[in-house]
Write a protein that holds these residues in place. Structure first.
Motif, PDB file in Angstrom:
ATOM      1  N   TYR A   8     -21.639  14.106 -28.803  1.00 18.83           N
ATOM      2  CA  TYR A   8     -22.611  12.407 -29.731  1.00 18.83           C
ATOM      3  C   TYR A   8     -21.642  10.837 -28.309  1.00 18.83           C
ATOM      4  N   ARG A   9     -20.551  11.394 -28.502  1.00 14.50           N
ATOM      5  CA  ARG A   9     -19.988  10.175 -26.834  1.00 14.50           C
ATOM      6  C   ARG A   9     -20.786  10.898 -26.127  1.00 14.50           C
ATOM      7  N   ARG A  10     -20.847  11.561 -25.334  1.00 14.86           N
ATOM      8  CA  ARG A  10     -21.604  11.832 -24.315  1.00 14.86           C
ATOM      9  C   ARG A  10     -22.799  11.643 -24.383  1.00 14.86           C
ATOM     10  N   MET A  11     -23.561  11.056 -25.222  1.00 16.78           N
ATOM     11  CA  MET A  11     -25.372  11.391 -25.398  1.00 16.78           C
ATOM     12  C   MET A  11     -25.462  10.019 -25.404  1.00 16.78           C
ATOM     13  N   LEU A  12     -24.598   8.784 -25.685  1.00 14.46           N
ATOM     14  CA  LEU A  12     -24.226   7.481 -26.253  1.00 14.46           C
ATOM     15  C   LEU A  12     -23.504   7.192 -24.632  1.00 14.46           C
ATOM     16  N   GLY A  13     -23.186   7.237 -23.683  1.00 16.31           N
ATOM     17  CA  GLY A  13     -22.088   6.969 -22.735  1.00 16.31           C
ATOM     18  C   GLY A  13     -21.127   6.007 -23.067  1.00 16.31           C
ATOM     19  N   TRP A  14     -20.584   6.984 -24.372  1.00 21.57           N
ATOM     20  CA  TRP A  14     -18.966   5.914 -24.357  1.00 21.57           C
ATOM     21  C   TRP A  14     -17.499   7.408 -24.528  1.00 21.57           C
ATOM     22  N   ALA A  15     -18.232   8.272 -23.359  1.00 23.00           N
ATOM     23  CA  ALA A  15     -17.023   9.396 -23.230  1.00 23.00           C
ATOM     24  C   ALA A  15     -16.018   9.304 -22.717  1.00 23.00           C
ATOM     25  N   ASP A  16     -16.375   8.057 -22.573  1.00 22.57           N
ATOM     26  CA  ASP A  16     -14.865   7.961 -21.644  1.00 22.57           C
ATOM     27  C   ASP A  16     -14.428   6.282 -21.981  1.00 22.57           C
ATOM     28  N   ARG A  17     -14.728   5.497 -23.242  1.00 22.96           N
ATOM     29  CA  ARG A  17     -14.597   4.274 -24.188  1.00 22.96           C
ATOM     30  C   ARG A  17     -13.827   4.873 -25.285  1.00 22.96           C
ATOM     31  N   VAL A  19     -13.530   3.336 -28.425  1.00 19.42           N
ATOM     32  CA  VAL A  19     -14.846   1.978 -29.137  1.00 19.42           C
ATOM     33  C   VAL A  19     -14.635   1.974 -30.274  1.00 19.42           C
ATOM     34  N   VAL A  20     -14.680   0.352 -30.600  1.00 14.04           N
ATOM     35  CA  VAL A  20     -14.236   0.310 -32.179  1.00 14.04           C
ATOM     36  C   VAL A  20     -15.792   0.019 -32.372  1.00 14.04           C
ATOM     37  N   MET A  21     -16.503  -0.190 -33.553  1.00 13.85           N
ATOM     38  CA  MET A  21     -17.758   0.137 -34.339  1.00 13.85           C
ATOM     39  C   MET A  21     -17.607  -0.742 -35.456  1.00 13.85           C
ATOM     40  N   PRO A  47      -7.927  -0.981 -21.371  1.00 16.60           N
ATOM     41  CA  PRO A  47      -9.224  -1.482 -20.412  1.00 16.60           C
ATOM     42  C   PRO A  47     -10.701  -0.590 -20.887  1.00 16.60           C
ATOM     43  N   ASN A  48     -10.604   0.548 -21.195  1.00 16.15           N
ATOM     44  CA  ASN A  48     -11.492   0.923 -21.620  1.00 16.15           C
ATOM     45  C   ASN A  48     -12.135   0.896 -22.970  1.00 16.15           C
ATOM     46  N   VAL A  49     -11.695  -0.445 -23.478  1.00 16.21           N
ATOM     47  CA  VAL A  49     -12.145  -0.815 -24.590  1.00 16.21           C
ATOM     48  C   VAL A  49     -13.931  -1.415 -25.202  1.00 16.21           C
ATOM     49  N   LEU A  50     -14.585  -0.957 -26.057  1.00 13.92           N
ATOM     50  CA  LEU A  50     -16.166  -0.792 -25.922  1.00 13.92           C
ATOM     51  C   LEU A  50     -16.823  -1.681 -27.193  1.00 13.92           C
ATOM     52  N   TYR A  51     -16.125  -2.487 -27.280  1.00 15.98           N
ATOM     53  CA  TYR A  51     -17.213  -3.389 -28.984  1.00 15.98           C
ATOM     54  C   TYR A  51     -18.536  -3.172 -28.942  1.00 15.98           C
ATOM     55  N   ALA A  52     -19.073  -1.959 -30.509  1.00 20.25           N
ATOM     56  CA  ALA A  52     -20.171  -2.118 -30.676  1.00 20.25           C
ATOM     57  C   ALA A  52     -20.864  -2.222 -31.292  1.00 20.25           C
ATOM     58  N   ILE A  53     -21.402  -3.865 -31.175  1.00 19.66           N
ATOM     59  CA  ILE A  53     -22.290  -4.197 -33.248  1.00 19.66           C
ATOM     60  C   ILE A  53     -23.310  -3.201 -33.280  1.00 19.66           C
ATOM     61  N   ILE A  54     -23.817  -2.775 -34.306  1.00 16.64           N
ATOM     62  CA  ILE A  54     -24.526  -2.027 -34.741  1.00 16.64           C
ATOM     63  C   ILE A  54     -26.100  -2.445 -35.172  1.00 16.64           C
ATOM     64  N   GLY A  55     -26.764  -3.118 -35.294  1.00 15.54           N
ATOM     65  CA  GLY A  55     -28.227  -3.417 -36.115  1.00 15.54           C
ATOM     66  C   GLY A  55     -28.963  -4.920 -35.987  1.00 15.54           C
ATOM     67  N   HIS A  85     -17.321  -5.503 -22.062  1.00 14.83           N
ATOM     68  CA  HIS A  85     -16.685  -5.195 -23.588  1.00 14.83           C
ATOM     69  C   HIS A  85     -17.301  -4.832 -24.456  1.00 14.83           C
ATOM     70  N   VAL A  86     -18.776  -5.243 -24.816  1.00 15.60           N
ATOM     71  CA  VAL A  86     -19.835  -4.881 -26.015  1.00 15.60           C
ATOM     72  C   VAL A  86     -21.021  -4.888 -25.531  1.00 15.60           C
ATOM     73  N   GLU A  87     -21.069  -3.949 -26.723  1.00 15.38           N
ATOM     74  CA  GLU A  87     -22.600  -3.892 -26.678  1.00 15.38           C
ATOM     75  C   GLU A  87     -23.230  -3.755 -28.018  1.00 15.38           C
ATOM     76  N   MET A  88     -24.153  -4.408 -28.454  1.00 16.46           N
ATOM     77  CA  MET A  88     -25.035  -5.246 -28.695  1.00 16.46           C
ATOM     78  C   MET A  88     -26.370  -4.114 -29.434  1.00 16.46           C
ATOM     79  N   VAL A  89     -26.701  -3.605 -30.590  1.00 16.69           N
ATOM     80  CA  VAL A  89     -28.054  -2.927 -30.324  1.00 16.69           C
ATOM     81  C   VAL A  89     -28.707  -3.037 -31.519  1.00 16.69           C
ATOM     82  N   ASP A  90     -29.989  -4.202 -30.899  1.00 20.17           N
ATOM     83  CA  ASP A  90     -30.365  -5.056 -32.022  1.00 20.17           C
ATOM     84  C   ASP A  90     -31.606  -3.623 -32.425  1.00 20.17           C
ATOM     85  N   GLU A  91     -31.373  -3.074 -32.696  1.00 20.17           N
ATOM     86  CA  GLU A  91     -32.873  -1.571 -33.474  1.00 20.17           C
ATOM     87  C   GLU A  91     -32.406  -1.509 -34.978  1.00 20.17           C
TER      88      GLU A  91
END
Length: 213
Positions: A8-17, A19-21, A47-55, A85-91
């Motif tokens: 799943y991490r590979r599919m989402l592009g999160w493999a090297d991050r 991730v806080v969600m 340095p590789n932190v990613l904050y995913a805000i989903i919704g 460092h932030v990914e917003m998924v508006d869906e």
């Protein structure tokens, strides 16, 4: 599902991050501003932190003010130089996709400022999937995480939040230990276990009624 985490991490592009969600209909009162406020300091250490805000934006919010709140968050992201460092998924997120994202994240957070919250389906999902979590001490979080009070941090404790996020993301061994602890709590939440407990309760009630009759 946990066994497919790397896939799943590979599919989402999160493999090297790391991730806080956060998940849920976007609206004020979710504590997202707090996370965006501490994120520059977290990123300096991780340095590789990613904050995913989903919704999606909450329909009532969208009806009242359009996407003003989302734009405000995007402005905060830009002002803090957090675009990487932030990914917003508006869906709208289907249940399978939510489970996939929860499984793939490293840390799930519910930093709600309000203490009156009595349920949080996403916190329950995250724990059920064995994800490490941090939360403010609202009613449901206190009940669910009663064994682990250190995971409950007051909203106003900015330093506490920053240090806890860094600690969880920096130490892979600690993360694995928290995964085991969350899975232990999660096992008691699965429908099979709840069904077994209900059957046991019904049997005890029947036995008590027979003995009293």
């Amino acid at each position: 599902e946990p066994a497919r985490r790397d896939e799943y991490r590979r599919m989402l592009g999160w493999a090297d991050r790391k991730v806080v969600m956060t998940f849920g209909l976007l609206s004020k009162g979710k504590g997202i501003e707090l996370m965006l406020d501490i994120l520059p300091e977290v990123a300096a250490r991780i340095p590789n932190v990613l904050y995913a805000i989903i919704g999606q934006t909450h329909p009532e919010v969208k009806k009242a003010e359009g996407e003003r709140y989302r734009e405000k968050l995007l402005s905060q992201i830009r002002a803090n130089g957090l675009e990487r460092h932030v990914e917003m998924v508006d869906e709208y997120v289907q249940e399978f996709d939510l489970i996939r994202r929860l499984t793939a994240c490293d840390l799930y957070v519910t930093p709600y400022p309000g203490m009156e919250q009595i349920t949080s389906g996403t916190l329950a999902y995250a724990v059920g999937l064995g994800r490490p979590v941090l939360s403010t001490p609202y009613a449901y979080a206190r009940d669910l995480l009663s064994e682990y009070g250190g995971l409950l941090i007051p909203y106003e404790d900015r330093e506490g939040w920053k240090n806890a996020v860094i600690r969880h993301l920096a130490d892979d061994e600690m993360r694995l230990q928290w995964e085991k602890r969350m899975l232990k709590i999660g096992r008691d939440m699965h429908w099979k276990e709840i069904g077994r407990r209900h059957l046991q309760l019904f049997a005890e009630v029947k036995q008590f009624a027979a003995a009293s009759g």
